[in-house]
Motif scaffolding. Structure first.
Motif, PDB file in Angstrom:
ATOM      1  N   ALA A  47      -6.118   4.370  -9.877  1.00  0.00           N
ATOM      2  CA  ALA A  47      -4.853   3.639  -9.831  1.00  0.00           C
ATOM      3  C   ALA A  47      -4.068   4.029  -8.579  1.00  0.00           C
ATOM      4  CB  ALA A  47      -4.034   3.918 -11.092  1.00  0.00           C
ATOM      5  N   ARG A  48      -4.101   5.308  -8.248  1.00  0.00           N
ATOM      6  CA  ARG A  48      -3.353   5.780  -7.086  1.00  0.00           C
ATOM      7  C   ARG A  48      -3.858   5.118  -5.803  1.00  0.00           C
ATOM      8  NH1 ARG A  48      -3.428  11.188  -3.799  1.00  0.00           N
ATOM      9  NH2 ARG A  48      -1.443  10.993  -2.739  1.00  0.00           N
ATOM     10  N   GLY A  49      -5.163   4.904  -5.718  1.00  0.00           N
ATOM     11  CA  GLY A  49      -5.708   4.239  -4.540  1.00  0.00           C
ATOM     12  C   GLY A  49      -5.131   2.844  -4.362  1.00  0.00           C
ATOM     13  N   ALA A  50      -5.002   2.107  -5.462  1.00  0.00           N
ATOM     14  CA  ALA A  50      -4.412   0.768  -5.381  1.00  0.00           C
ATOM     15  C   ALA A  50      -2.929   0.848  -5.059  1.00  0.00           C
ATOM     16  CB  ALA A  50      -4.625   0.024  -6.697  1.00  0.00           C
ATOM     17  N   VAL A  69      -0.098  -3.676 -12.245  1.00  0.00           N
ATOM     18  CA  VAL A  69      -1.213  -4.324 -12.951  1.00  0.00           C
ATOM     19  C   VAL A  69      -2.462  -4.293 -12.076  1.00  0.00           C
ATOM     20  CG1 VAL A  69      -2.041  -6.459 -14.022  1.00  0.00           C
ATOM     21  CG2 VAL A  69       0.305  -5.693 -14.432  1.00  0.00           C
ATOM     22  N   GLN A  70      -2.311  -4.453 -10.767  1.00  0.00           N
ATOM     23  CA  GLN A  70      -3.454  -4.294  -9.851  1.00  0.00           C
ATOM     24  C   GLN A  70      -4.024  -2.882  -9.976  1.00  0.00           C
ATOM     25  OE1 GLN A  70      -5.060  -6.474  -8.035  1.00  0.00           O
ATOM     26  NE2 GLN A  70      -3.645  -8.081  -7.442  1.00  0.00           N
ATOM     27  N   ALA A  71      -3.149  -1.893 -10.006  1.00  0.00           N
ATOM     28  CA  ALA A  71      -3.586  -0.497 -10.109  1.00  0.00           C
ATOM     29  C   ALA A  71      -4.289  -0.230 -11.431  1.00  0.00           C
ATOM     30  CB  ALA A  71      -2.389   0.436  -9.941  1.00  0.00           C
ATOM     31  N   LEU A  72      -3.755  -0.769 -12.519  1.00  0.00           N
ATOM     32  CA  LEU A  72      -4.403  -0.599 -13.822  1.00  0.00           C
ATOM     33  C   LEU A  72      -5.775  -1.263 -13.836  1.00  0.00           C
ATOM     34  CD1 LEU A  72      -4.332   0.396 -16.730  1.00  0.00           C
ATOM     35  CD2 LEU A  72      -3.230  -1.767 -17.347  1.00  0.00           C
ATOM     36  N   TYR A  73      -5.877  -2.421 -13.220  1.00  0.00           N
ATOM     37  CA  TYR A  73      -7.167  -3.110 -13.135  1.00  0.00           C
ATOM     38  C   TYR A  73      -8.184  -2.221 -12.420  1.00  0.00           C
ATOM     39  CZ  TYR A  73     -10.574  -6.833 -12.486  1.00  0.00           C
ATOM     40  OH  TYR A  73     -11.723  -7.586 -12.525  1.00  0.00           O
ATOM     41  N   ASP A  74      -7.785  -1.634 -11.286  1.00  0.00           N
ATOM     42  CA  ASP A  74      -8.693  -0.752 -10.543  1.00  0.00           C
ATOM     43  C   ASP A  74      -9.073   0.470 -11.378  1.00  0.00           C
ATOM     44  OD1 ASP A  74      -8.842  -2.363  -8.327  1.00  0.00           O
ATOM     45  OD2 ASP A  74      -7.381  -1.230  -7.162  1.00  0.00           O
ATOM     46  N   ALA A  75      -8.099   1.063 -12.043  1.00  0.00           N
ATOM     47  CA  ALA A  75      -8.380   2.250 -12.860  1.00  0.00           C
ATOM     48  C   ALA A  75      -9.347   1.907 -13.990  1.00  0.00           C
ATOM     49  CB  ALA A  75      -7.080   2.818 -13.423  1.00  0.00           C
ATOM     50  N   GLY A 128      -9.772  -6.354  -4.691  1.00  0.00           N
ATOM     51  CA  GLY A 128      -8.326  -6.415  -4.777  1.00  0.00           C
ATOM     52  C   GLY A 128      -7.675  -6.811  -3.477  1.00  0.00           C
ATOM     53  N   PRO A 129      -6.361  -6.864  -3.501  1.00  0.00           N
ATOM     54  CA  PRO A 129      -5.633  -7.323  -2.326  1.00  0.00           C
ATOM     55  C   PRO A 129      -5.705  -6.337  -1.175  1.00  0.00           C
ATOM     56  CG  PRO A 129      -4.118  -6.520  -3.991  1.00  0.00           C
ATOM     57  CD  PRO A 129      -5.481  -6.511  -4.607  1.00  0.00           C
ATOM     58  N   VAL A 130      -5.530  -6.863  -0.004  1.00  0.00           N
ATOM     59  CA  VAL A 130      -5.522  -6.051   1.210  1.00  0.00           C
ATOM     60  C   VAL A 130      -4.092  -5.614   1.481  1.00  0.00           C
ATOM     61  CG1 VAL A 130      -5.990  -6.072   3.685  1.00  0.00           C
ATOM     62  CG2 VAL A 130      -7.487  -7.319   2.130  1.00  0.00           C
ATOM     63  N   ALA A 131      -3.939  -4.374   1.912  1.00  0.00           N
ATOM     64  CA  ALA A 131      -2.610  -3.867   2.240  1.00  0.00           C
ATOM     65  C   ALA A 131      -2.085  -4.532   3.498  1.00  0.00           C
ATOM     66  CB  ALA A 131      -2.665  -2.346   2.441  1.00  0.00           C
TER      67      ALA A 131
END
Length: 134
Positions: A47-50, A69-75, A128-131
């Motif tokens: 999650a931290r990475g996202a 929610v993006q972070a939770l999806y990654d986790a 996921g999305p690009v920073a």
């Protein structure tokens, strides 16, 4: 397994400091203030990475909710102990917004709309999305 320990996480708004604060606890009761925008847990490294690429201190509510929610999806994608949105059963995470005005739990339909958007985006871009680059 010898037992199960639940380690709480507390997030709130500190009116004296005019900022949000996050505290985590260990199984012996130790309290630790986290820094910035993340905490600990089995899927937290993912999650931290996202969050690291999506977080900005000036995020509005809608963008902050989308980022978590993006972070939770990654986790959930990388950690078997973390559950993400379940579109088939329409089960979504509990998402709350905490500001100087107080606490508000988002309604299930609000979280569902965000989760649907995240999953649709992952169909086009699985990582996921690009920073944004400044």
């Amino acid at each position: 397994m010898q037992g199960l320990a639940v380690v709480p996480l507390f997030a709130g708004y500190d009116p004296d400091a005019a900022q949000g604060r996050i505290f985590s606890y260990d199984v012996t009761g130790g309290r630790y203030e986290e820094t910035a925008f993340h905490s600990v847990g089995s899927g937290s490294v993912f999650a931290r990475g996202a969050l690291k690429k999506l977080y900005r201190p000036d995020l509005g509510e809608a963008d902050a909710v989308l980022a978590v929610v993006q972070a939770l999806y990654d986790a959930a994608d990388d950690d078997s102990a973390t559950g993400g949105p379940d579109l088939a059963r329409r089960i979504f995470p509990v998402v709350s917004v905490i500001t100087a005005a107080g606490h508000r739990r988002l309604a299930d339909d609000e979280v569902a709309a965000v989760a649907d958007r995240v999953v649709a985006g992952r169909m086009r871009r699985p990582d996921g999305p690009v920073a944004e680059l400044d």
